[in-house]
Design an enzyme around this catalytic site. Sequence first.
Site, PDB file in Angstrom:
ATOM      1  N   SER A  25      37.198  44.974  32.261  1.00  0.00           N
ATOM      2  CA  SER A  25      37.295  45.590  33.560  1.00  0.00           C
ATOM      3  C   SER A  25      37.706  43.774  35.245  1.00  0.00           C
ATOM      4  O   SER A  25      37.915  42.784  33.832  1.00  0.00           O
ATOM      5  CB  SER A  25      35.517  44.948  35.040  1.00  0.00           C
ATOM      6  OG  SER A  25      35.588  45.505  35.816  1.00  0.00           O
ATOM      7  N   CYS A  43      39.057  38.125  38.782  1.00  0.00           N
ATOM      8  CA  CYS A  43      39.516  36.830  39.436  1.00  0.00           C
ATOM      9  C   CYS A  43      39.272  36.007  38.653  1.00  0.00           C
ATOM     10  O   CYS A  43      37.750  35.143  37.700  1.00  0.00           O
ATOM     11  CB  CYS A  43      39.600  36.639  40.911  1.00  0.00           C
ATOM     12  SG  CYS A  43      40.810  38.119  41.693  1.00  0.00           S
ATOM     13  N   TYR A  95      39.727  45.150  49.902  1.00  0.00           N
ATOM     14  CA  TYR A  95      40.567  44.367  50.029  1.00  0.00           C
ATOM     15  C   TYR A  95      41.637  45.510  50.326  1.00  0.00           C
ATOM     16  O   TYR A  95      41.178  46.486  51.400  1.00  0.00           O
ATOM     17  CB  TYR A  95      41.485  44.229  48.619  1.00  0.00           C
ATOM     18  CG  TYR A  95      40.592  43.206  48.240  1.00  0.00           C
ATOM     19  CD1 TYR A  95      40.108  42.042  48.706  1.00  0.00           C
ATOM     20  CD2 TYR A  95      39.654  42.884  47.062  1.00  0.00           C
ATOM     21  CE1 TYR A  95      38.783  40.573  48.299  1.00  0.00           C
ATOM     22  CE2 TYR A  95      38.515  42.168  46.512  1.00  0.00           C
ATOM     23  CZ  TYR A  95      38.790  40.632  47.264  1.00  0.00           C
ATOM     24  OH  TYR A  95      37.816  39.788  47.420  1.00  0.00           O
TER      25      TYR A  95
END
Length: 370
Positions: A22, A25, A182
Amino acid sequence: MSALFSPLTLRGVTLRNRIVVSPMCQYSAERGEASEWHMIHLGHLALSGAGLLCIEATAVEPDGRITPADLGLWDDATEAALKPVLAAIRKHSHVPVAMQLSHAGRKASSHVPWAGGQLIPVAGGGWLPHAPSALPHKAGEAPPLALDNAGLNRIREAFAASARRAARLGIDALEVHAAHGYLLHQFLSPIANQRTDEYGGSRENRWRFPLEILDIVRAAFPADKPVGVRVSATDWVEGGITLEDTIAFAHELKKRGCDWIDVSSGGVSPLQKIPLEPGYQVPFARAVKKATGLTTIAVGLITDAQHASELVEAGDADLVAMARAMLYDPRWPWHAAAQLGASVEAPPQYWRSQPRDQKALFGETTLGQR
Ligand SMILES: Cc1cc2nc3c(=O)[nH]c(=O)nc-3n(C[C@H](O)[C@H](O)[C@H](O)COP(=O)(O)O)c2cc1C
């Protein structure tokens, strides 16, 4: 054969198994440029045996970074910095590499999580984030700037340019980040989008900008390589997106040739209440897949090999993405393959690690060469 270790072809890209690393960040870039950390981090995950490795949320413009240390792909320098990382992966692994393209919207200009994650004010070296509406994520935060037509255009062009750069870098697949609160999720959700133009109001209007971005990215990326979308299936908050909204949105994604839907949840409101348990988002993936037939990724607290395999077998999802378990145990796919009687690709330097009772773990071909 274990369903988890069956191959899957998306356009011209074949995944050896259904395990996806996955996007995660790392907040370890400088001016958006990949660093030695990316070489180490992505390098070792490329040896994990997963079927697909997805590079972290990658900002399409500097304004779209969650933190000043986010990875980006917006100019020649950011493109050049990724080149050696990808070259090293290519040299030592056959894993297809995806990249998640992202814009943080109103969650931009924040401190890295290990420094608290709070918004960085302009006076403190931050920047004024852009968002669908001038509504802050948390009460008491400075409101973002509502995007005008010029701003929307700038972001459209940024997504297109990043997709072209990703293609040039040889990235095998793209994931458009429309989840976790986001920018594109902010457009989708009435919690963050209170626009009165054609990009706000009705569900169809709120979908408009994210769908435009999918079309733009799709058009800018080679036709033989897949483009998927990550969504938050529910906002987990009154008045937010529901599973029913997400299913309707997924039908639109399918019409546009979207190659997968990666079904996550939450992130748009600090008031969310998430009932965490193993596989807690799987029911959303199952419902989306059942209703649309889209290739579906399940994600979220999937850590057990048998569980992962059963949910692919049962048709709850086509792929299983894993984040934290993969950091904790970067050889998770090796151990899963050993447990389920399957095989993984391992680099020859590591072949001698094959357990004595797992003679087929690294596959027939590698064994033959030993
Ligand atoms: C360190 C870390 C960084 C993450 N960064 C991203 C990201 O860049 N993009 C994204 O869509 N999700 C991101 N996530 C969420 C994960 O991709 C995943 O959806 C979530 O952690 C649930 O899966 P898990 O239970 O296997 O960890 C991140 C998670 C972690 C732990």
